[in-house]
Design a protein around this motif. Structure first.
Motif, PDB file in Angstrom:
ATOM      1  N   PHE A  57      29.096   0.249  71.793  1.00  0.00           N
ATOM      2  CA  PHE A  57      30.048   0.117  70.689  1.00  0.00           C
ATOM      3  C   PHE A  57      29.608   0.948  69.488  1.00  0.00           C
ATOM      4  CE2 PHE A  57      31.401  -2.166  66.818  1.00  0.00           C
ATOM      5  CZ  PHE A  57      32.774  -2.060  66.966  1.00  0.00           C
ATOM      6  N   LEU A  58      28.308   0.871  69.169  1.00  0.00           N
ATOM      7  CA  LEU A  58      27.786   1.600  68.012  1.00  0.00           C
ATOM      8  C   LEU A  58      27.856   3.110  68.215  1.00  0.00           C
ATOM      9  CD1 LEU A  58      26.367   1.479  65.264  1.00  0.00           C
ATOM     10  CD2 LEU A  58      24.184   1.371  66.482  1.00  0.00           C
ATOM     11  N   THR A  59      27.505   3.579  69.408  1.00  0.00           N
ATOM     12  CA  THR A  59      27.516   5.023  69.643  1.00  0.00           C
ATOM     13  C   THR A  59      28.928   5.593  69.631  1.00  0.00           C
ATOM     14  OG1 THR A  59      27.434   4.565  72.031  1.00  0.00           O
ATOM     15  CG2 THR A  59      25.361   5.095  70.936  1.00  0.00           C
ATOM     16  N   TYR A  60      29.912   4.834  70.093  1.00  0.00           N
ATOM     17  CA  TYR A  60      31.288   5.321  70.031  1.00  0.00           C
ATOM     18  C   TYR A  60      31.764   5.445  68.587  1.00  0.00           C
ATOM     19  CZ  TYR A  60      32.202   5.228  75.033  1.00  0.00           C
ATOM     20  OH  TYR A  60      32.191   5.501  76.379  1.00  0.00           O
ATOM     21  N   ILE A  61      31.346   4.518  67.745  1.00  0.00           N
ATOM     22  CA  ILE A  61      31.687   4.623  66.317  1.00  0.00           C
ATOM     23  C   ILE A  61      31.015   5.847  65.707  1.00  0.00           C
ATOM     24  CG2 ILE A  61      31.369   3.543  64.062  1.00  0.00           C
ATOM     25  CD1 ILE A  61      31.750   0.857  65.366  1.00  0.00           C
ATOM     26  N   MET A  62      29.707   6.032  66.004  1.00  0.00           N
ATOM     27  CA  MET A  62      28.962   7.172  65.461  1.00  0.00           C
ATOM     28  C   MET A  62      29.574   8.493  65.930  1.00  0.00           C
ATOM     29  SD  MET A  62      25.169   5.569  66.101  1.00  0.00           S
ATOM     30  CE  MET A  62      24.295   7.113  65.890  1.00  0.00           C
ATOM     31  N   TYR A  63      29.977   8.540  67.190  1.00  0.00           N
ATOM     32  CA  TYR A  63      30.510   9.787  67.738  1.00  0.00           C
ATOM     33  C   TYR A  63      31.862  10.153  67.128  1.00  0.00           C
ATOM     34  CZ  TYR A  63      31.588  13.365  71.208  1.00  0.00           C
ATOM     35  OH  TYR A  63      31.891  14.549  71.818  1.00  0.00           O
ATOM     36  N   SER A  64      32.589   9.155  66.681  1.00  0.00           N
ATOM     37  CA  SER A  64      33.927   9.412  66.136  1.00  0.00           C
ATOM     38  C   SER A  64      33.913   9.795  64.663  1.00  0.00           C
ATOM     39  CB  SER A  64      34.808   8.171  66.333  1.00  0.00           C
ATOM     40  OG  SER A  64      34.310   7.076  65.571  1.00  0.00           O
ATOM     41  N   LEU A  65      32.750   9.753  64.018  1.00  0.00           N
ATOM     42  CA  LEU A  65      32.683  10.071  62.592  1.00  0.00           C
ATOM     43  C   LEU A  65      32.711  11.578  62.378  1.00  0.00           C
ATOM     44  CD1 LEU A  65      29.886   7.582  61.422  1.00  0.00           C
ATOM     45  CD2 LEU A  65      32.357   7.333  61.149  1.00  0.00           C
ATOM     46  N   PRO A  66      33.659  12.102  61.626  1.00  0.00           N
ATOM     47  CA  PRO A  66      33.643  13.536  61.301  1.00  0.00           C
ATOM     48  C   PRO A  66      32.427  13.859  60.422  1.00  0.00           C
ATOM     49  CG  PRO A  66      35.789  12.544  60.844  1.00  0.00           C
ATOM     50  CD  PRO A  66      34.841  11.424  61.093  1.00  0.00           C
ATOM     51  N   THR A  67      31.772  14.960  60.715  1.00  0.00           N
ATOM     52  CA  THR A  67      30.551  15.318  59.993  1.00  0.00           C
ATOM     53  C   THR A  67      30.804  15.492  58.498  1.00  0.00           C
ATOM     54  OG1 THR A  67      29.699  16.423  61.966  1.00  0.00           O
ATOM     55  CG2 THR A  67      28.662  16.977  59.877  1.00  0.00           C
ATOM     56  N   PHE A  68      31.895  16.184  58.152  1.00  0.00           N
ATOM     57  CA  PHE A  68      32.157  16.433  56.728  1.00  0.00           C
ATOM     58  C   PHE A  68      32.439  15.130  55.986  1.00  0.00           C
ATOM     59  CE2 PHE A  68      36.288  16.617  58.783  1.00  0.00           C
ATOM     60  CZ  PHE A  68      37.115  15.946  57.904  1.00  0.00           C
ATOM     61  N   TRP A  69      33.131  14.189  56.644  1.00  0.00           N
ATOM     62  CA  TRP A  69      33.432  12.905  56.004  1.00  0.00           C
ATOM     63  C   TRP A  69      32.168  12.079  55.832  1.00  0.00           C
ATOM     64  CZ3 TRP A  69      32.806   7.832  57.533  1.00  0.00           C
ATOM     65  CH2 TRP A  69      33.460   6.869  56.767  1.00  0.00           C
ATOM     66  N   GLY A  71      29.102  13.127  55.596  1.00  0.00           N
ATOM     67  CA  GLY A  71      28.273  13.718  54.548  1.00  0.00           C
ATOM     68  C   GLY A  71      28.749  13.353  53.160  1.00  0.00           C
ATOM     69  N   LEU A  72      30.042  13.427  52.942  1.00  0.00           N
ATOM     70  CA  LEU A  72      30.599  13.084  51.621  1.00  0.00           C
ATOM     71  C   LEU A  72      30.395  11.604  51.303  1.00  0.00           C
ATOM     72  CD1 LEU A  72      33.935  15.124  51.749  1.00  0.00           C
ATOM     73  CD2 LEU A  72      31.868  15.659  50.442  1.00  0.00           C
ATOM     74  N   MET A  73      30.538  10.723  52.302  1.00  0.00           N
ATOM     75  CA  MET A  73      30.330   9.298  52.071  1.00  0.00           C
ATOM     76  C   MET A  73      28.861   9.000  51.739  1.00  0.00           C
ATOM     77  SD  MET A  73      33.243   7.823  52.218  1.00  0.00           S
ATOM     78  CE  MET A  73      33.841   9.355  51.462  1.00  0.00           C
ATOM     79  N   PRO A  86      18.337  12.355  46.393  1.00  0.00           N
ATOM     80  CA  PRO A  86      19.001  13.592  45.930  1.00  0.00           C
ATOM     81  C   PRO A  86      20.112  13.988  46.888  1.00  0.00           C
ATOM     82  CG  PRO A  86      16.838  14.067  46.865  1.00  0.00           C
ATOM     83  CD  PRO A  86      16.937  12.579  46.770  1.00  0.00           C
ATOM     84  N   THR A  87      21.144  14.576  46.372  1.00  0.00           N
ATOM     85  CA  THR A  87      22.332  14.865  47.184  1.00  0.00           C
ATOM     86  C   THR A  87      22.601  16.355  47.365  1.00  0.00           C
ATOM     87  OG1 THR A  87      23.723  14.714  45.207  1.00  0.00           O
ATOM     88  CG2 THR A  87      23.448  12.713  46.518  1.00  0.00           C
ATOM     89  N   GLY A  88      21.675  17.201  46.987  1.00  0.00           N
ATOM     90  CA  GLY A  88      21.907  18.629  47.150  1.00  0.00           C
ATOM     91  C   GLY A  88      20.644  19.442  46.961  1.00  0.00           C
ATOM     92  N   PHE A 203      25.943  19.848  51.353  1.00  0.00           N
ATOM     93  CA  PHE A 203      24.763  19.446  50.593  1.00  0.00           C
ATOM     94  C   PHE A 203      24.130  20.599  49.811  1.00  0.00           C
ATOM     95  CE2 PHE A 203      25.115  16.131  53.787  1.00  0.00           C
ATOM     96  CZ  PHE A 203      24.849  14.992  53.054  1.00  0.00           C
ATOM     97  N   SER A 204      24.843  21.708  49.665  1.00  0.00           N
ATOM     98  CA  SER A 204      24.331  22.870  48.927  1.00  0.00           C
ATOM     99  C   SER A 204      22.936  23.256  49.415  1.00  0.00           C
ATOM    100  CB  SER A 204      24.296  22.573  47.419  1.00  0.00           C
ATOM    101  OG  SER A 204      25.573  22.263  46.939  1.00  0.00           O
TER     102      SER A 204
END
Length: 255
Positions: A57-69, A71-73, A86-88, A203-204
């Protein structure tokens, strides 16, 4: 040749950015491969248990996360919200010169502990963003490979001989299950070496991935050619390393 935009030698620009990418890729690779293998083997050994179902269940959630989203979260959560990380960038721009420059290495030589502490904190969020999806995908791959190996005849024979479960899994099943996994990981390594373009941009991070995006926007073809050639070399090197690892893992293979 020289960059069309800055008129600087192309390889000089690449070598300046390469250390930042190697820091990011090296840390991400160790965490990604180690965690994916551990989770995959654990899920295969505990097949259909509550632990296996929870990991699935956890891996399916992780796999469905868009990388750009993702990172921003993470930037929002650990930056403005909690002020924990630090964020950048690779280092704090207010305290250090540009990472990779001669001025930075001179300053880092004078304050090595401060440099290590600052560099150690900055990759946490980019590495986390980079490895989440890869861990989810490869842990499922490891699980499938382990399940196939555990049902093989030689594993049943080892169990029939009275060997302990730990020895059957670690000495017989694990090494054989890692053969297809090694190929899969080798093909994914160039993704890290190429700079993880999206993560470096979010992340610059001053690596070759961000340089690639900048060169595309500026139509700096000579820099793009150098980066593509570097990525091609990384693919060849990763496949060579995979071939060498085959001989270490599988006793049937000798060169």
């Amino acid at each position: 040749g020289n960059s069309l935009e800055s008129a600087r030698p192309v390889w000089e620009m690449v070598w300046e950015r390469l250390p930042a990418t190697m820091v990011l890729a090296g840390v991400a690779l160790v965490i990604w491969v180690g965690t994916a293998i551990a989770l995959g083997v654990f899920a295969a050994v505990r097949r259909y248990s509550i632990y296996d179902q929870a990991l699935t269940f956890l891996t399916y959630i992780m796999y469905s996360l868009p990388t750009f989203w993702l990172g921003l979260m993470l930037i929002f959560l650990f930056g403005p919200a909690l002020h924990l990380l630090p964020t950048g960038g690779v280092v704090n721009a207010r305290d250090w010169p540009a990472f990779g420059s001669p001025q930075f290495w001179a300053a880092a030589g004078e304050r090595p502990f401060d440099a290590v502490w600052d560099i150690g904190r900055h990759p946490i969020l980019p590495v986390l963003t980079l490895v989440v999806v890869n861990i989810a995908a490869d842990s499922r791959f490891v699980r499938a490979s382990m399940l196939e190996t555990l049902s093989a005849d030689f594993v049943r024979t080892a169990r029939a001989k009275g060997l302990s479960a730990r020895r059957v899994i670690g000495r017989h099943a694990f090494r054989n299950a890692m053969l297809p996994v090694t190929t899969n990981i080798a093909l994914e390594i160039p993704f890290l070496v190429s700079g993880a373009v999206v993560v470096e941009t979010i992340f610059s991070w001053p690596g070759i991935g961000r340089l690639f995006i900048t060169s595309v926007n500026e139509r700096d073809y000579y820099v793009l050619m150098a980066l593509i050639m570097l990525t091609s070399f990384a693919i060849l090197l990763a496949n060579l390393i995979a071939d060498v690892v085959y001989a270490i893992i599988d006793p049937r293979i000798r060169y």
